[in-house]
Motif scaffolding. Structure first.
Motif, PDB file in Angstrom:
ATOM      1  N   ARG A  67      -0.420  -5.927 -47.763  1.00  0.00           N
ATOM      2  CA  ARG A  67      -0.443  -6.954 -46.726  1.00  0.00           C
ATOM      3  C   ARG A  67      -1.338  -8.126 -47.143  1.00  0.00           C
ATOM      4  O   ARG A  67      -1.088  -9.268 -46.780  1.00  0.00           O
ATOM      5  CB  ARG A  67      -0.944  -6.361 -45.401  1.00  0.00           C
ATOM      6  N   THR A 394      -4.145  -7.078 -38.268  1.00  0.00           N
ATOM      7  CA  THR A 394      -3.574  -5.785 -37.892  1.00  0.00           C
ATOM      8  C   THR A 394      -4.642  -4.712 -37.842  1.00  0.00           C
ATOM      9  O   THR A 394      -4.696  -3.907 -36.899  1.00  0.00           O
ATOM     10  CB  THR A 394      -2.471  -5.382 -38.886  1.00  0.00           C
ATOM     11  N   THR A 397      -6.895  -5.205 -34.840  1.00  0.00           N
ATOM     12  CA  THR A 397      -6.216  -4.815 -33.605  1.00  0.00           C
ATOM     13  C   THR A 397      -6.179  -3.305 -33.447  1.00  0.00           C
ATOM     14  O   THR A 397      -6.456  -2.776 -32.360  1.00  0.00           O
ATOM     15  CB  THR A 397      -4.780  -5.380 -33.596  1.00  0.00           C
ATOM     16  N   ARG A 398      -5.842  -2.599 -34.530  1.00  0.00           N
ATOM     17  CA  ARG A 398      -5.793  -1.135 -34.462  1.00  0.00           C
ATOM     18  C   ARG A 398      -7.150  -0.556 -34.074  1.00  0.00           C
ATOM     19  O   ARG A 398      -7.242   0.344 -33.235  1.00  0.00           O
ATOM     20  CB  ARG A 398      -5.353  -0.560 -35.809  1.00  0.00           C
TER      21      ARG A 398
END
Length: 453
Positions: A67, A394, A397-398
């Motif tokens: 990513r 990401t 957020t997780r």
């Protein structure tokens, strides 16, 4: 002309930051970028205790390399030796196949392994906390001890299974003991036959103070918070021997236990020894520009490197922290680019921004920019720092969602069994016996290797 080959060893904080910056500063035609790493994620080490405690899922702290790195080739394996004269890095792929990887520029950010000592039983019975697999294994193991204690008819066995010993009073050990103690306290409510008062947590360390890097006041505050929760401390004490069902301390006490968690520091990756270059405290000596003296095209940073701390006059080396590794990664990239373009290299200089220690719940101690904090305020600072340090939206957020879910819904305290049946020793998890010796490199005493272009 062939593109110069830039090989980065290790996908941790320094290596990933270096490659991310190289991708931005070099065009596709300017260099071939290769990362040697056994996993396809960057592990966010500071939050491993939260994984072991079930506060975060394993995926939350595994930041996808693909990513962040769009042009870098990932070679799944471990670099087990470097021949700086031939400019070759020897890699054992995850399949077991051996490769000779030539390089023009080699960036060593191989990180560290758990530091162990010649203590009887340590290699057989101690559990580590350095990898994602170890954290998952440890969670299953601790819950398993509660399961077994709840059904045994033997009071001695029950006491031993409910006694947990953590060795190491630094960040890793303190946070691991704190987070797992909260896990066992909360889980005990689901076991009607278990008396929560029987659960014991012991933290053992050879130093006279807890968390000495934070100073006397915050170290004492952390001890007060943890003692209030029932954790017992044995400072200025070490381990004499470890057996399957007991631990003997240097003060003569024998603690019956089935759980010894070893977090007594780290040491540089064994690949450092294969270069035959100067080391300091086991770390590869570098100049201020992160270059390795006596080698052509080799730079090093992170836990594997002894980098002069110019912010403190240069007489000491930077500590092996994520904060330094991330910032060193940027300097690595800048200096690789400078070398390619024939420009002067720049030295690494960074003022430490402070330290945070998350003890779970509302308990924490922090020292941002020299300001001493404790309690809920320190917890907010600690978690805010971790969210900022995570390198993708990401991942942030997780982690944030997991924290919120755990705070509101709690944990189910189940064993996943993902690591069941595998050897549990530190060496087995961290593969510290996989590296070549200097003699093997010098005499090419290794299996027939393939060239990797």
């Amino acid at each position: 002309m062939a593109r110069p080959k830039i090989v980065v060893v290790g996908g941790g904080f320094a290596g990933t930051e270096c490659l991310h910056r190289l991708e931005r500063r070099l065009g596709p035609a300017e260099a071939d970028l290769l990362l040697v790493t056994p996993t396809d994620y960057q592990l966010y080490f500071p939050l491993l205790p939260h994984v072991a405690a079930g506060v975060l899922t394993p995926q939350s702290v595994a930041v996808s390399l693909r990513r962040r790195l769009r042009r870098t080739r990932l070679l799944p394996g471990v670099a087990i030796g470097v021949d700086p004269r031939a400019k070759v890095c020897v890699v054992r792929k995850t399949t077991g196949e051996m490769l000779d990887v030539p390089y023009d520029h080699l960036v060593l950010t191989a990180g560290s392994t758990t530091r162990t000592f010649d203590i009887p039983g340590l290699s057989e019975y101690a559990l580590g906390m350095k990898t994602l697999a170890q954290a998952a294994y440890l969670r299953d193991h601790v819950i398993g001890q509660l399961d077994l204690a709840a059904v045994t008819q033997d009071p001695a066995e029950r006491d031993a299974r409910l006694r947990f010993v953590v060795v190491g009073g630094g960040y890793a050990g303190t946070e691991t003991a704190a987070c797992l103690q909260r896990l066992t306290t909360a889980a005990a409510k689901r076991y009607p036959r278990l008396d929560p008062a029987l659960i014991e947590w012991h933290l053992v360390d050879v130093a006279p103070k807890l968390l000495p890097e934070l100073g006397d006041k915050l170290g004492a505050k952390a001890m007060f918070m943890l003692r209030r929760r029932g954790i017992e401390f044995s400072l200025e004490t070490s381990v004499r021997a470890i057996e399957r069902t007991s631990v003997t301390l240097t003060d003569g006490r024998v603690l019956p236990t089935h759980t010894l968690i070893w977090t007594a520091g780290v040491q540089a990756s064994p690949i450092v020894d294969t270069l035959s270059r100067d080391t300091l405290r086991g770390r590869l000596v570098t100049g201020p520009e992160l270059t390795v003296p006596g080698t052509d095209g080799v730079l090093a940073a992170g836990d594997a490197a002894a980098v002069p701390d110019l912010a403190k006059g240069g007489d000491t080396i930077t500590p092996p922290t994520a904060q330094h590794a991330q910032r060193q990664g940027k300097v690595l990239a800048d200096n690789v680019v400078a070398g390619l373009h024939g420009r002067p290299l720049r030295p690494y200089f960074h003022h430490d921004l402070g330290l945070v220690v998350d003890l779970g719940g509302r308990d924490a101690v922090s020292k941002p920019l020299g300001i001493e904090l404790s309690g809920a305020t320190a917890q907010a600072v600690a978690r805010g720092y971790h969210l900022m340090a995570l390198r993708t939206f990401t991942a942030r957020t997780r982690v944030a969602v997991n924290w919120a879910l755990n705070a509101t819904a709690g944990d189910d305290f189940v064993r996943t069994g993902f690591q069941a049946g595998r050897p549990a020793s530190i060496q087995d998890f961290e593969h510290t016996n996989a590296y070549l010796s200097i003699d093997q490199l010098a005499n090419h005493e290794r299996p027939t290797a393939h060239k990797s272009g």
